[in-house]
Every structure is written in C-alpha cells, then in structure tokens.
Design an enzyme around this catalytic site. Structure first.
Site, PDB file in Angstrom:
ATOM      1  CD  GLU A  36      80.794 -14.223 -31.050  1.00 33.47           C
ATOM      2  OE1 GLU A  36      80.240 -14.562 -32.121  1.00 33.47           O
ATOM      3  OE2 GLU A  36      80.198 -13.644 -30.128  1.00 33.47           O
ATOM      4  N   GLY A 181      56.993 -11.749 -31.616  1.00 39.40           N
ATOM      5  CA  GLY A 181      57.141 -13.198 -31.830  1.00 39.40           C
ATOM      6  C   GLY A 181      56.937 -13.964 -30.542  1.00 39.40           C
ATOM      7  N   GLY A 183      57.456 -17.422 -30.290  1.00 39.45           N
ATOM      8  CA  GLY A 183      58.131 -18.728 -30.321  1.00 39.45           C
ATOM      9  C   GLY A 183      58.862 -18.916 -28.997  1.00 39.45           C
ATOM     10  CB  ALA A 184      61.257 -21.512 -27.851  1.00 39.96           C
ATOM     11  CD  GLU A 204      53.160 -15.566 -33.224  1.00 41.38           C
ATOM     12  OE1 GLU A 204      54.175 -15.699 -32.533  1.00 41.38           O
ATOM     13  OE2 GLU A 204      53.136 -15.753 -34.463  1.00 41.38           O
ATOM     14  CB  ALA A 269      61.858 -12.987 -30.150  1.00 40.09           C
ATOM     15  CB  VAL A 272      67.694 -18.245 -36.014  1.00 38.03           C
ATOM     16  CG1 VAL A 272      67.737 -17.951 -34.540  1.00 38.03           C
ATOM     17  CG2 VAL A 272      67.187 -19.646 -36.265  1.00 38.03           C
ATOM     18  CG  ASP A 311      70.597 -23.403 -35.532  1.00 38.33           C
ATOM     19  OD1 ASP A 311      70.089 -24.524 -35.350  1.00 38.33           O
ATOM     20  OD2 ASP A 311      70.495 -22.465 -34.713  1.00 38.33           O
ATOM     21  CG  HIS A 444      51.848 -42.120  -5.963  1.00 41.30           C
ATOM     22  ND1 HIS A 444      51.059 -41.175  -6.592  1.00 41.30           N
ATOM     23  CD2 HIS A 444      51.554 -42.035  -4.627  1.00 41.30           C
ATOM     24  CE1 HIS A 444      50.310 -40.566  -5.678  1.00 41.30           C
ATOM     25  NE2 HIS A 444      50.599 -41.065  -4.481  1.00 41.30           N
TER      26      HIS A 444
HETATM   27  C1  LIG Z   1      68.058 -17.216 -26.991  1.00 34.39           C
HETATM   28  C2  LIG Z   1      68.132 -18.638 -27.506  1.00 34.39           C
HETATM   29  C3  LIG Z   1      67.734 -19.691 -26.708  1.00 34.39           C
HETATM   30  C4  LIG Z   1      67.816 -20.998 -27.190  1.00 34.39           C
HETATM   31  N1  LIG Z   1      67.423 -22.019 -26.386  1.00 34.39           N
HETATM   32  C5  LIG Z   1      67.467 -23.281 -26.839  1.00 34.39           C
HETATM   33  C6  LIG Z   1      67.090 -24.366 -26.022  1.00 34.39           C
HETATM   34  O1  LIG Z   1      66.697 -24.184 -24.883  1.00 34.39           O
HETATM   35  N2  LIG Z   1      67.174 -25.624 -26.524  1.00 34.39           N
HETATM   36  C7  LIG Z   1      67.614 -25.852 -27.801  1.00 34.39           C
HETATM   37  O2  LIG Z   1      67.664 -27.006 -28.222  1.00 34.39           O
HETATM   38  N3  LIG Z   1      67.985 -24.842 -28.604  1.00 34.39           N
HETATM   39  C8  LIG Z   1      67.928 -23.562 -28.153  1.00 34.39           C
HETATM   40  N4  LIG Z   1      68.338 -22.552 -28.961  1.00 34.39           N
HETATM   41  C9  LIG Z   1      68.808 -22.866 -30.321  1.00 34.39           C
HETATM   42  C10 LIG Z   1      70.262 -23.338 -30.280  1.00 34.39           C
HETATM   43  O3  LIG Z   1      71.059 -22.390 -29.617  1.00 34.39           O
HETATM   44  C11 LIG Z   1      70.759 -23.566 -31.691  1.00 34.39           C
HETATM   45  O4  LIG Z   1      69.886 -24.441 -32.363  1.00 34.39           O
HETATM   46  C12 LIG Z   1      72.156 -24.182 -31.675  1.00 34.39           C
HETATM   47  O5  LIG Z   1      73.068 -23.334 -31.018  1.00 34.39           O
HETATM   48  C13 LIG Z   1      72.634 -24.462 -33.099  1.00 34.39           C
HETATM   49  O6  LIG Z   1      73.897 -25.033 -33.037  1.00 34.39           O
HETATM   50  P1  LIG Z   1      74.943 -24.899 -34.222  1.00 34.39           P
HETATM   51  O7  LIG Z   1      76.129 -25.675 -33.798  1.00 34.39           O
HETATM   52  O8  LIG Z   1      74.300 -25.229 -35.502  1.00 34.39           O
HETATM   53  O9  LIG Z   1      75.295 -23.350 -34.316  1.00 34.39           O
HETATM   54  P2  LIG Z   1      75.733 -22.249 -33.273  1.00 34.39           P
HETATM   55  O10 LIG Z   1      75.452 -22.621 -31.879  1.00 34.39           O
HETATM   56  O11 LIG Z   1      75.147 -20.984 -33.803  1.00 34.39           O
HETATM   57  O12 LIG Z   1      77.310 -22.221 -33.418  1.00 34.39           O
HETATM   58  C14 LIG Z   1      77.940 -21.796 -34.577  1.00 34.39           C
HETATM   59  C15 LIG Z   1      79.333 -21.383 -34.225  1.00 34.39           C
HETATM   60  O13 LIG Z   1      80.030 -21.145 -35.423  1.00 34.39           O
HETATM   61  C16 LIG Z   1      80.828 -19.994 -35.290  1.00 34.39           C
HETATM   62  N5  LIG Z   1      81.065 -19.484 -36.622  1.00 34.39           N
HETATM   63  C17 LIG Z   1      80.161 -18.990 -37.509  1.00 34.39           C
HETATM   64  N6  LIG Z   1      80.751 -18.660 -38.657  1.00 34.39           N
HETATM   65  C18 LIG Z   1      82.067 -18.962 -38.509  1.00 34.39           C
HETATM   66  C19 LIG Z   1      83.194 -18.862 -39.355  1.00 34.39           C
HETATM   67  N7  LIG Z   1      83.082 -18.402 -40.597  1.00 34.39           N
HETATM   68  N8  LIG Z   1      84.399 -19.241 -38.867  1.00 34.39           N
HETATM   69  C20 LIG Z   1      84.518 -19.714 -37.610  1.00 34.39           C
HETATM   70  N9  LIG Z   1      83.484 -19.834 -36.775  1.00 34.39           N
HETATM   71  C21 LIG Z   1      82.273 -19.473 -37.222  1.00 34.39           C
HETATM   72  C22 LIG Z   1      79.988 -19.079 -34.408  1.00 34.39           C
HETATM   73  O14 LIG Z   1      80.804 -18.110 -33.777  1.00 34.39           O
HETATM   74  C23 LIG Z   1      79.408 -20.084 -33.439  1.00 34.39           C
HETATM   75  O15 LIG Z   1      80.253 -20.254 -32.325  1.00 34.39           O
HETATM   76  C24 LIG Z   1      68.294 -21.239 -28.487  1.00 34.39           C
HETATM   77  C25 LIG Z   1      68.713 -20.176 -29.297  1.00 34.39           C
HETATM   78  C26 LIG Z   1      68.645 -18.901 -28.807  1.00 34.39           C
HETATM   79  C27 LIG Z   1      69.102 -17.765 -29.684  1.00 34.39           C
END
Ligand SMILES: Cc1cc2nc3c(=O)[nH]c(=O)nc-3n(C[C@H](O)[C@H](O)[C@H](O)COP(=O)(O)OP(=O)(O)OC[C@H]3O[C@@H](n4cnc5c(N)ncnc54)[C@H](O)[C@@H]3O)c2cc1C
Length: 465
Positions: A36, A181, A183-184, A204, A269, A272, A311, A444
């Site tokens: 993506e 929900g 949560g954050a 909640e 919300a 995940v 994640d 301070h």
């Molecule tokens: C609204 C929201 C707010 C958030 N705010 C925070 C915050 O403030 N602080 C914080 O620490 N965390 C926050 N998070 C959580 C954080 O976004 C995730 O923990 C983090 O993005 C996880 O990273 P990742 O690399 O594991 O996966 P992701 O960021 O989910 O990235 C996975 C990537 O893999 C790609 N992908 C998936 N399957 C395939 C495939 N088969 N082939 C090719 N590409 C693929 C996807 O397109 C995506 O680009 C938030 C989440 C959300 C939804």
C-alpha cells in the site's frame, strides 16, 4: 532464477522499514515489500495523522480559551475539511520521507502483495496480478502489522459504523459520534471530535476509561472529559447498532439497564487484529497463537529463516515497540551483538488532552505483585510552569520499591507529559533509584519538575506541596 537479497522484509511500517535500514547499515543487501503506502499504519493511518488532527484540535482549544491568556480573538470556527486535509498532507509527507530513507540506504522497494513461500522466498503479486519470486539468503522478516478489530455484532460499513481510517478522512464533521472503546485510539478521536463541536459519547466495556492505565489516571481523564461535555459509560457494552434511519440507534447494556443512544456515526475503536491472512503462514506451517505469529526473543518463528516483528506478533501494539523489535531482529540476522527487548520498560502514550504517559507497574499491580511500595503524587496545580501555561490539570505519580528504591512505575496525566516519560524509561534502564532522582536537578520552571516533586512526596520530603 529468483533475484536474491540477504534479507527481505514484508511490510514497511515502523517495524519493517527500520528493520530494513538496520540490516542495510550492517552491510546486508535488503529489499522491502509493501502493498500500500511506505510507512505502514503508523505514518499513513495511525500515530502521525492522528497527532496532526490532535494538534488542530489543541489549537482550536487555545483559540476558544484565548481570553484566559488576555488575548481577544474574533469570530472563529474549525474548518473540518481543512483539518482533515492538513492531517492527510502530514501523513503523505512522512511516507515520502520513508521512500527517501529507502533510497539513501540502498534498499530496493518492491510494491506489491507479499506472501512467504518455501526456500526463504517471497512471492510478490503486483498491481497487474503479475507474480515474481524473490529469495533471501539470510532471512525473511514478516512485518505485516494489523488492522481495526471488528466486533462480532457491530459490522463496520464505512459510512455509519466506521473505524480509524474513516474517522481521519470523513468528508463532513458529524454532529454526534458514539465511540466504542476508551483505549488510546478511542479517547484520542473523542477529544478531536468533541473539541470541534461534535457531541461525543464513549462506551467502555471495562470498569475504567483507558483501562490499561493507573486507576488515578483513568479517574482524572474521566473528570476532564466530562468537563468537556463528553458522556462516558463504563462497564457497558454496545449490543446492537441499527443503521436503517438517518441516525444510528445504538443499544447499550449499562449497569443501570439497557439504554438507546442516537448518533450520526459510530466509531468502532475496540483494538487491532494482526494481518495474518493469505501471507503463506498456513502453507509454511508458521505457528500462530491467539491471532499472532509465535516468535522467540529474537523474533524467529518456528520455521528457520523466517522472522516476525511488530503488530503481527504478541506484545504491545505500539510503533516504538515494532521499531525496537525490527532493529533487534535485523541485528540478530546480521550476526551483530544485540540485546533482547525488556517488555517491562515500554512507555505508553495517549495524546488526548490532557495527555497520558506511563511506564512500568500501576499502583494496583505493584501491590498485587507483593511489593512494599512508596507512592508519591505531584499535582500540576502546584507547578509554577503549569500555572503559567494555564494547564493545571493532572499530576505525576511515581511508585518506588520501599526496600531498594527501585523505580517500579510512573504515571502522568497533563500537558506535554508524553515528552516527559522518556526520563523514567532511561532511569529505569540505568537501574536508577529514588535517591538519585532526588539528587538530580530538574530545571525550573518546567513541567518535568513534577517528576522530582512526586519523588519527594513519596519520601515525605515535598517542598512545594
Ligand atoms: C489510529 C491509530 C493511532 C495510533 N497511534 C499510535 C501512537 O501514537 N503511538 C504508537 O506507538 N502507536 C500508535 N498506533 C499503533 C501503531 O500504528 C502500530 O503499532 C504500528 O504501526 C505497528 O507497526 P508495524 O510495522 O507492525 O505494522 P504496520 O504499521 O501496520 O505496517 C504494516 C505494513 O505492512 C503492509 N502489509 C501488510 N500485509 C502485506 C503484504 N502481504 N504484502 C506487503 N505489504 C503488506 C501494510 O500495508 C503496512 O504498510 C496507532 C494506531 C492507530 C490505528
């Protein structure tokens, strides 16, 4: 023959792209596969665009309260479309930044859908459906992240029942929103929409708001949100949403009996789930447990040569956790000396107003674990900087082990506390005791003085309380 790399990373979120960069820094030839947008959920649909929305909401709050600071502002309003547009612009800019980093680190970006196949290979299907195989001599890292959890009885339809992506790209500001929900993600959106004038209700399931946080923090946030006019129902569950009329009719089971609420939009919300489907796990017999890929402390799956981070694995679903895991995993693959991640020292931040930041044990948990503890709390009401800033809500609470002074936990709620928690993380990493905090000068006037103030309070040495 398949093009060969040392490492192939599937997914370019905050887990995948730092893993790719670290592997490249260690001299490995790396490719990253993304279906993506570079940067994953974090940069495109998570951490960053939400923080841009929260900033707009905060600016609007300042303007609404400008008179408190002696400033007169004329008629004002939030331009919802422009707020959304700014947030999307920030996200796009960050994604381009990742493209730059890939180039700078000589990492090949392969756009398409990745699937792990035998022989340490990844099959990539591009936008035209063409399949190409790539091989990794050292390892394949699965970093496919997650997506919004759908509750069994609440089907996300993308118009009336939405998830976080839609909540940050709505065309029109809803007059009312029910958030499932607290949560954050739930409380951040609740703040954004409520501050711009949407009537927000939070439901909640658990007994407290932000249920992973210390109970005092939950109580304070509940108080502040109620002051903003947000309705909160804890110990409550959404049973059904009827979307047939103009407004959604939401049936909620509350401790006081069933209630029905009306809302233009329902934001689901409720956490995940990991992206595990159709990425080759079953065919490869890569083990999963409770919806996550099983890994050891070096992020190795049960199948040699295949790793998983972020994640899609157990552990807190946070960007900085995914990044730390990616770096350790890359170092392990490269044969570089590395260190396993300490999951007991992970900070968590929520960027609502007031902000929340915490690390380590809550007071309840510390007691449950049998610690004899010293607890200190410093309210921002007593902070000169907070008074000057007009941000007197909230506090810093610290928990030390009474015997050795070990810093067991810190819990903060207030303005800018997300910028303060790293002090505690570093101190805990260095096994700093309360004594050393008492003897470390905090400048301070700053909000961070409250950390020292809370420590003083824990030991009966408070000066400003
Ligand atoms: C609204 C929201 C707010 C958030 N705010 C925070 C915050 O403030 N602080 C914080 O620490 N965390 C926050 N998070 C959580 C954080 O976004 C995730 O923990 C983090 O993005 C996880 O990273 P990742 O690399 O594991 O996966 P992701 O960021 O989910 O990235 C996975 C990537 O893999 C790609 N992908 C998936 N399957 C395939 C495939 N088969 N082939 C090719 N590409 C693929 C996807 O397109 C995506 O680009 C938030 C989440 C959300 C939804």
């Amino acid at each position: 023959m398949a093009q060969t790399y040392d490492v192939i990373v599937v997914g370019s979120g905050p887990g995948g792209y730092p893993a790719a960069i670290r592997a490249s820094q260690l001299g490995l030839k790396v490719a990253i596969v993304e279906k993506e947008s570079l940067g994953g959920i974090c940069l495109n649909w998570g951490c960053i665009p939400t923080k841009a929305l929260l900033k707009s909401a905060q600016v609007f709050e300042y303007i609404k309260h400008a008179k408190d600071y002696g400033i007169n502002v004329g008629e004002n309003s939030a331009d919802f479309g422009a707020v959304i547009q700014r947030s999307r612009g920030v996200a796009n800019g960050m994604s381009k930044g990742v493209a730059f980093l890939m180039k700078k680190n000589k990492i090949d970006v392969i756009m398409g859908y990745g699937k792990v196949i035998p022989g340490k290979k990844v099959e990539v299907t591009d936008a035209d459906g063409k399949k190409t195989e790539y091989a990794a001599s050292k390892g394949v890292i699965i970093a496919t992240g997650g997506r919004a959890r759908e509750l069994p009885n609440i089907k996300i339809d993308g118009t009336k029942i939405i998830e976080y992506r839609k909540a940050m790209s709505l065309e029109k500001q809803p007059e009312s929103m029910l958030v499932i929900g607290s949560g954050a993600i739930g409380v951040e959106f609740a703040f954004v929409y409520a501050s711009m004038g949407t009537k927000v209700t939070i439901v909640e399931f658990l007994p407290t708001m932000v249920p992973v946080e210390d109970e005092d923090v939950s109580k304070e946030l509940t108080k502040q949100y109620k002051k903003m006019g947000i309705d909160i129902y804890t110990n409550s569950s959404v049973e059904k949403v009827d979307t047939s009329g103009k407004l959604c009719k939401v049936s909620v089971k509350t401790p006081d009996g069933p209630k029905t609420f009306e809302a233009e939009v329902v934001l689901s919300a409720a956490g995940v789930v990991a992206n595990l489907e159709n990425i080759g796990l079953e065919e490869m017999k890569i083990a999963t447990e409770r919806g996550k890929i099983t890994v050891n402390e070096w992020y190795e799956t049960n199948v040699p040569g295949y790793y998983a981070i972020g994640d899609c694995t157990p552990g807190p679903a946070l960007a900085h956790v995914a990044t730390a895991e990616g770096i350790i995993c890359a170092e392990k693959i490269a044969g570089h000396k590395t260190e396993a991640l300490d999951y007991n020292n992970i900070p968590g931040c929520t960027y609502c107003q007031p902000e929340i930041a915490s690390v380590g044990l809550t007071e309840k948990r510390a007691r449950e674990e049998g610690y004899d503890i010293k607890v200190g709390k410093f309210p921002f009401m007593a902070s000169g900087k907070a008074s000057a800033a007009g941000a007197k809500e909230g506090f810093v609470k610290v928990i030390f082990d009474a015997k050795y002074g070990e810093w067991l936990g810190a819990h903060m709620i207030g303005a800018n506390v997300t910028e303060m928690i790293a002090e505690v993380v570093v101190a805990r990493k260095l096994e700093t005791t309360s004594h050393e905090i008492l003897r470390s000068i905090h400048p301070h006037p700053t909000m961070s003085e409250a950390v020292k103030g809370a420590t003083e309070a824990a030991y009966g040495e408070a000066i400003d309380l």
